[in-house]
Scaffold this motif. Sequence first.
Motif, short mmCIF file in Angstrom:
data_model
loop_
_atom_site.label_atom_id
_atom_site.label_comp_id
_atom_site.label_asym_id
_atom_site.label_seq_id
_atom_site.Cartn_x
_atom_site.Cartn_y
_atom_site.Cartn_z
N GLY A 349 12.63 -20.76 13.99
CA GLY A 349 12.04 -20.30 15.23
C GLY A 349 12.95 -19.43 16.07
N THR A 350 12.65 -19.40 17.36
CA THR A 350 13.36 -18.50 18.25
C THR A 350 14.70 -19.05 18.70
N SER A 351 14.96 -20.35 18.48
CA SER A 351 16.28 -20.89 18.79
C SER A 351 17.35 -20.28 17.89
N PRO A 352 17.23 -20.39 16.56
CA PRO A 352 18.23 -19.74 15.72
C PRO A 352 18.25 -18.22 15.88
N ALA A 353 17.09 -17.62 16.13
CA ALA A 353 17.07 -16.17 16.36
C ALA A 353 17.91 -15.80 17.57
N THR A 354 17.85 -16.63 18.61
CA THR A 354 18.66 -16.40 19.81
C THR A 354 20.14 -16.50 19.50
N ALA A 355 20.52 -17.46 18.67
CA ALA A 355 21.93 -17.59 18.29
C ALA A 355 22.40 -16.33 17.55
N LEU A 356 21.56 -15.78 16.69
CA LEU A 356 21.94 -14.57 15.95
C LEU A 356 22.12 -13.38 16.89
N VAL A 357 21.24 -13.24 17.87
CA VAL A 357 21.37 -12.14 18.83
C VAL A 357 22.63 -12.32 19.67
#
Length: 539
Positions: A349-357
């Motif tokens: 979801g958007t939690s790991p996506a946020t970490a990548l950004v």
Amino acid sequence: MLMNLVCDKKVTVRRKITTIVQINPLQYKIHCVHPLIQMPYFSYKVIVIAILLSVFILPVQARQVLIHLDTQTNSAELATLYQQGRVVKDLSPLPWLVVDIAETNARLRQANNLAIYEDIRGHFASTPTDPLYAQQWHLDEIGVPDYWNITRGEGVTIALLDSGVDPNHPDLKDNILFTQGYDFGDADADAYDANGHGTAMAGLMVAQCDNAIGGCGVAPQAKIIPYKLNQTDSGSFSSATLATAILAAADSDAQIISMSLVLDESAPWVEDALRYAQGKNKLLVAAAGNDNLPTVAFPANLPFVVGVGAFTKDHERFGNYGEGLKIIAPGVSLWTTQPGKEYVNFYTGTSPATALVSATLALLIASHPTYTAPELIVSLITASQDPAPAGWDEQSGFGQLHLSSVQTTDPHLQFSAFGKMVYHPNEQLNLDLFLTDLRGQSADLYLRINLPIDTQRISLYQLFNAEPTLDSIPFNQTIISPFPFTDDLQLSLFGENGLLIRGALIAGLTEGIYEVDATLITDAKQLAYQRQILWISAD
């Protein structure tokens, strides 16, 4: 600095000698002497180097290029080069100079006739020894391995507002500034992660690379300060605790505040804390939410926060979307760390996506240490890959996360923002659009400005000598459609004589990302597309 050219005719290397007469340390004149006397090519090259090395030019950010000098290089071209760059290496006996040229002079470089080439990076043909590296599809997807030839995030610190971190995990232990963190959920100094979520986000960001265990973080040489929000192993926290942690992170040495979290509704005290952090030049990154709703969750929906959505290996968007979405990043099948010595790939979801950004921003900080937070956001968005439809949209924001050391250009359209990425009220915004190599063709030019208004985004299509509209209408509709091109065009869109906005920016504009995009359509097909990303501040 002054250079006066007093040659009355075009000078070629083999037809005239050029001598340099010093007036004072920052002033030179080039004098042409008898045209019948010839000078060897490489002697002339020495003079070129002398000119360039005689002046200190310190651009905020320089790009290394190679310049090919041939027998037709003239004094006007050399004078332009003198104003733009600084020679760092002479490849004699080859006819090449290695020159640092400011990014702000990109348009000037293209305007002269010198053969200029971007330097090409090389790297040793090695693959990280980490056993899970081959399964970390997201690293190649966002261009991380190539960017590691530039930096791995050294010197950058990320404040992770989450469930804490396991500081003893072998893939994390050297990159966690555990004693600088705090457990706001339990009100103690031990920000250990009993939940697992925070340790997973930390691994995606800073897991060490080339240590023969686990996988690699996006920024494996960056550091993390953990701020724990929840009590013990709970999966929830209070907004007051979040606000307190944001204030602590704002006053820390961290440059980035990463929030793989959402609140059930907006909280003005949290927004005030985020604005406090923004005033401290912190980069604020937050998750859009995983409910697949057409509403980006708070605080990701705030215009000055990088709100992150997610996409799959097949580039399908998932999670929340809508007005506050800025960028989307990989969000499935991401191998990362867990408390103890474990590794998992079930965080979606958007939690790991946020970490990548957040980690990608760490790489950008390391490669552009003088950039402000808004300039880094502009760089992040500019480098993103913009899927169809072109420009900002509710499904993918400004595009899919991607890192690139070379900015792509279009042969027919190019913006020139004169080196500026950030503008303030009462400051004149200068933006030109160049339309080239279109002679003999007819096309429609669509000019769209996408701008924030509070937490919404509006797209306005610009018309020549008419009011903008929400409808997709070509700029040239009020003149002739399609427009017949007889030569190259330079359109001043914003500036003293701007076709769209003249003079200074008005006060009261919503702070955030502004996108100006240009599209050429001919025979119902897209011929060219280009966009310019800017940040307009509130003060």
